[in-house]
Design a protein around this motif. Structure first.
Motif, PDB file in Angstrom:
ATOM      1  N   ASP A 310       0.813  -1.216   0.000  1.00  0.00           N
ATOM      2  CA  ASP A 310       0.000   0.000   0.000  1.00  0.00           C
ATOM      3  C   ASP A 310       0.846   1.266   0.000  1.00  0.00           C
ATOM      4  O   ASP A 310       0.323   2.375   0.107  1.00  0.00           O
ATOM      5  N   ASP A 372      -5.721  -0.561  -0.611  1.00  0.00           N
ATOM      6  CA  ASP A 372      -4.426   0.044  -0.856  1.00  0.00           C
ATOM      7  C   ASP A 372      -4.549   1.555  -0.845  1.00  0.00           C
ATOM      8  O   ASP A 372      -5.563   2.128  -1.222  1.00  0.00           O
ATOM      9  N   ARG A 373      -3.458   2.210  -0.413  1.00  0.00           N
ATOM     10  CA  ARG A 373      -3.439   3.664  -0.366  1.00  0.00           C
ATOM     11  C   ARG A 373      -2.226   4.169  -1.117  1.00  0.00           C
ATOM     12  O   ARG A 373      -1.174   3.556  -1.110  1.00  0.00           O
TER      13      ARG A 373
END
Length: 378
Positions: A310, A372-373
């Protein structure tokens, strides 16, 4: 056998900062580094000291770290060539500009001041930029530093304060016992410590796995380049929405830029840049700054960096083992954070908590299957 208050695995910037901060508070500490302090990601990165563009989960750490960067001369005796040149993030489309405007609002509650520049303003202030740039966002208090200097200086200062800094010392195993941790090195030494700080970079997940903290950590090798010295002209460090190119000019005139990735072999502890990544980086750099077309490229390099799925690091206490603390997987944007990460790790080890918000960076986020970022790495 010496029994340390804390043992640190990993001599990157965060690990060396942790050793320094632990000794400042009087704790006995040993740092174990398989190579030389600052030789991997902490010493071969772009050198950006950047808050702008960070995920909100990282901003409290970045804000704290920025105050430490200003204090480097009094803390470690050198400034690390830190200069608040500003960080200018460029837009190449209307969508990019909209993203910069939205991020300025996101960052405002954290005290991060960003100046938005439209096409006319950015042309007037930075006439050397290429025609593809339509606007940008300037963080005036961001800047750049020399990554080859900072981690070794923290290590040197920590040693001067009484820390046991052991380079060329690979840790092959560690285990939790009733009174703390037993650590074995490749040279056959057995060490004991009450607390263990895992700052092992691209090998952080392996160390965590020894204690039942399992997480996937990949590797990356950012492809870096530097030109011959040029007359000073660049001003702020430059990044772009999308993160495919980043550029800065160092005090003696050379222009450092990065784009794409080289090859990293974690098992053999080796990395190398790629010619095709370098060629694409040159193309992107010249499109951003046309006057670089005639500059002589003198060197390329890379190093091994841990990468999380992420884009955010693991930071916080182990969920499985008391007195074990993790900080790894910074995914190419840990240099600016390093001084504060070391301070935070020392607080976690000695106090069990930190005043800096680190929510969202625990390893438990992967078990919870969070989306996810985007860490917006440039």
């Amino acid at each position: 056998m010496i029994y340390y208050d804390a043992a640190i695995i990993g001599g990157g910037l965060a690990g060396c900062s942790a050793a320094f901060h632990l000794r400042q508070r009087g704790a006995s500490v040993i740092l174990l580094e398989r190579g030389r302090c600052g030789a991997q990601a902490s010493g071969v990165n772009f050198g950006g000291v950047r808050q702008q563009g960070r995920h909100p989960a990282e901003l409290p750490i970045a804000r704290r770290s920025r105050t430490i960067w200003t204090r480097l001369p009094e803390l470690i005796g050198i400034d690390g060539e830190f200069r608040a040149t500003g960080h200018l993030k460029l837009a190449r489309s209307d969508a990019d500009m909209a993203n910069l405007e939205a991020y300025a609002e996101t960052a405002r509650p954290y005290g991060l001041v960003l100046e938005l520049l439209d096409r006319a303003a950015i042309r007037q202030r930075y006439p050397y930029l290429g025609d593809g740039v339509i606007g940008g966002s300037l963080c005036a208090e961001d800047g750049q530093a020399n990554p080859r200097l900072v981690a070794p200086a923290f290590a040197r200062t920590a040693r001067g304060l009484g820390a046991d800094i052991r380079e060329e010392t690979e840790v092959v195993s560690a285990a939790r016992e009733e009174t703390g941790f037993r650590i074995r090195t490749a040279m056959g030494d057995v060490l004991q410590a009450r607390r263990l700080l895992n700052l092992a970079g691209a090998w952080g997940a392996e160390v965590a796995g020894w204690f039942g903290d399992h997480v996937d950590e990949g590797v990356m090798a950012p492809n870096m380049c530097v030109t011959e010295p040029l007359p000073p002209f660049l001003g702020p460090a430059l990044g772009v929405c999308g993160g495919d190119i980043y550029v800065r000019q160092v005090p003696h005139g050379s222009v450092v830029f990065g784009a794409g990735y080289g090859v990293a072999d974690r098992d053999r502890v080796r990395a190398r840049p790629l010619a095709e990544a370098t060629a694409e980086g040159v193309r992107l750099a010249v499109a951003m700054i046309p006057r670089l077309a005639d500059a002589l490229l003198v060197r390329t390099w890379t190093g091994i960096e841990g990468k999380m799925t992420d884009g955010l690091p693991v930071l916080g206490p182990s969920q499985a083992t008391p007195d074990l603390y993790h900080a790894f997987g910074f995914t190419g944007h840990g240099f600016q954070l390093g001084p504060a990460v070391g301070a935070i790790m020392s607080e976690l080890a000695l106090d069990g908590s930190t005043p800096t918000a680190i929510e969202g960076l625990s390893m438990t986020r992967f078990a919870a299957a969070l989306p996810d970022r985007d860490a917006m790495s440039t």
